[in-house]
Design an enzyme around this catalytic site. Structure first.
Site, short mmCIF file in Angstrom:
data_model
loop_
_atom_site.label_atom_id
_atom_site.label_comp_id
_atom_site.label_asym_id
_atom_site.label_seq_id
_atom_site.Cartn_x
_atom_site.Cartn_y
_atom_site.Cartn_z
N TRP A 1 25.55 -57.09 -87.34
CA TRP A 1 25.07 -58.27 -88.08
C TRP A 1 25.16 -59.52 -87.22
CZ3 TRP A 1 22.71 -55.25 -90.74
CH2 TRP A 1 23.27 -54.17 -91.41
N ASP A 2 26.19 -59.62 -86.39
CA ASP A 2 26.27 -60.75 -85.44
C ASP A 2 25.08 -60.74 -84.49
OD1 ASP A 2 28.56 -62.11 -86.23
OD2 ASP A 2 29.89 -60.87 -85.03
#
Length: 410
Positions: A168-169
């Site tokens: 997700w980062d």
């Protein structure tokens, strides 16, 4: 190792754009590095002494962060006292002069959109937060509340499994770079700035929805089960050769599946299985539903052949496959050493190694990696070039602790 070749101007589409970055960890540093690789001048501003990620592992034997150097290649570094009014005002002037801020340090009034837009009305202000409600969150806590850890890992496992890759980062960082590029085009066309908010949680939720993980619950009333290395909805499975080497195979199409049965000598057996089950294996959904029976047929062939024999046999087919490899094997293999994406980089404090540039070929060229700065390397030059401060003024700011230059920030 071949030396890097300077990319043509066409490979630097954001040349002339200046961006200020106030950040730490993955998402925004990755965004800033990506924008720098596309030609923008990215100035990362950190507190004196460094942000929370300045010495994050992995580190060298001397304690210098390989991690930090990896995500800040090609940037300039300014170190300032971000808690003092004078330090904040200096950074505000830099942001107003550049016209673009990307940050994941949320909730600071001094670099909020409202405060900065008063100084630069056409400001592009991109802020990453943890959760959609404004609360804090990082990749691993967002992921924990999303469902993925409960379907990751072996099918028989009864506990959550976190992912190793901060997916997700990474996705969020690329959304930030995309948002900046779109906002720059909008500003060039009409003169308007943009206030952009990107919650990490929303990036993860959107991805889960787009890939159907959430939608199948809403529509079918069913939730994804834990499958181990099985590929959901089609045929994909890992196998082990006679000499203990693991392979991953995927048969997405009818041709892939036919080639898999032929190379494993199971065409007749698979046909008999289909007849016994009343199944149509030309349908990938049927292949998925009967995956365990199919895997039982294919496993024998792998167990009777060495990794070398498996590799040679699969290489002559359309089957999608790869041998499982360690980071050690990848780093020393020709996918890195003979790949133009990687070029030799002399990274101060870290050493000389093959570093990836932008993984996008523009006009046949991969923009090469540029070394990351040390904390405060560019403080004096940036304040002189862009704010017009004299050497004496910079020295006074350094003496008072308002900023740190390369020698003071180490």
């Amino acid at each position: 190792m071949a030396e890097p070749v300077s990319p043509p101007d066409s490979a630097r589409p954001l040349a002339g754009v200046r961006i200020i970055e106030i950040s730490s960890f993955v998402a925004v540093p990755l965004a800033g590095m990506t924008l720098a690789q596309l030609g923008a001048e990215v100035i990362r501003v950190d507190p004196v002494g460094g942000a929370a990620d300045y010495r994050r592992w992995p580190v060298t034997g001397d304690g210098d962060s390989i991690y930090w150097a990896g995500l800040n290649k090609g940037k300039r570094s300014v170190a300032a006292d971000l808690r003092s009014a004078e330090g904040q005002q200096l950074v505000q002037r830099l942001i107003a002069q550049s016209g673009v801020l990307i940050t994941n340090v949320a909730g600071r009034q001094w670099h909020s959109y409202e405060t900065l837009a008063a100084l630069r009305p056409d400001l592009i202000h991109v802020e990453v937060s943890g959760r959609a409600d404004g609360g804090t969150g990082v990749d691993y806590t967002v992921n924990a509340g999303l469902g993925f850890p409960l379907v990751t890992g072996p099918a028989q496992l009864g506990v959550p499994v976190n992912h190793v890759l901060p997916a997700w980062d990474v996705s969020c960082g690329l959304y930030v770079a995309l948002a900046v590029s779109a906002a720059l085009r909008h500003r060039d066309a009409g003169g308007e700035g943009a206030r952009i908010s990107i919650p990490l949680e929303n990036v993860a939720l959107a991805t889960a929805g787009n890939l159907g993980f959430l939608t199948e619950v809403m529509i079918n009333g069913t939730s994804r089960e834990r499958l181990g290395n099985t590929l959901y909805g089609t045929y994909g499975q890992n196998f082990t050769s006679r000499d203990g080497v693991a392979f991953m195979l995927v048969a997405l199409t009818g041709r892939h599946f036919r080639d898999l049965t032929e190379v494993t000598g199971t065409t007749k057996a698979v046909g008999a299985l289909a007849e016994a089950l009343g199944a149509d294996f030309s349908d990938e959904g049927q292949r998925y539903l009967h995956r365990d029976a199919l895997t039982g047929l294919f496993t024998l062939w792998f167990s009777e052949h060495t990794a070398e024999e498996v590799t040679a046999a699969l290489s002559g087919t359309s089957v999608l496959w790869e041998r499982y490899r360690s980071f050690d094997e990848v780093a020393s293999g020709d996918r890195v050493t003979a790949n133009p994406l990687f070029t030799p980089l002399d990274q101060p404090r870290i050493g000389r190694y093959l570093a990836p540039g932008l993984p996008v070929s523009i006009g046949g060229t991969y923009p090469p990696a540029v070394a990351a700065p040390a904390l405060g390397d560019d403080t004096a030059a940036v304040l002189t070039e862009y704010l017009g401060l004299s050497a004496d003024e910079v020295a006074a700011l350094s003496e008072s602790g308002t900023v740190a230059t390369d020698s003071g920030a180490r």
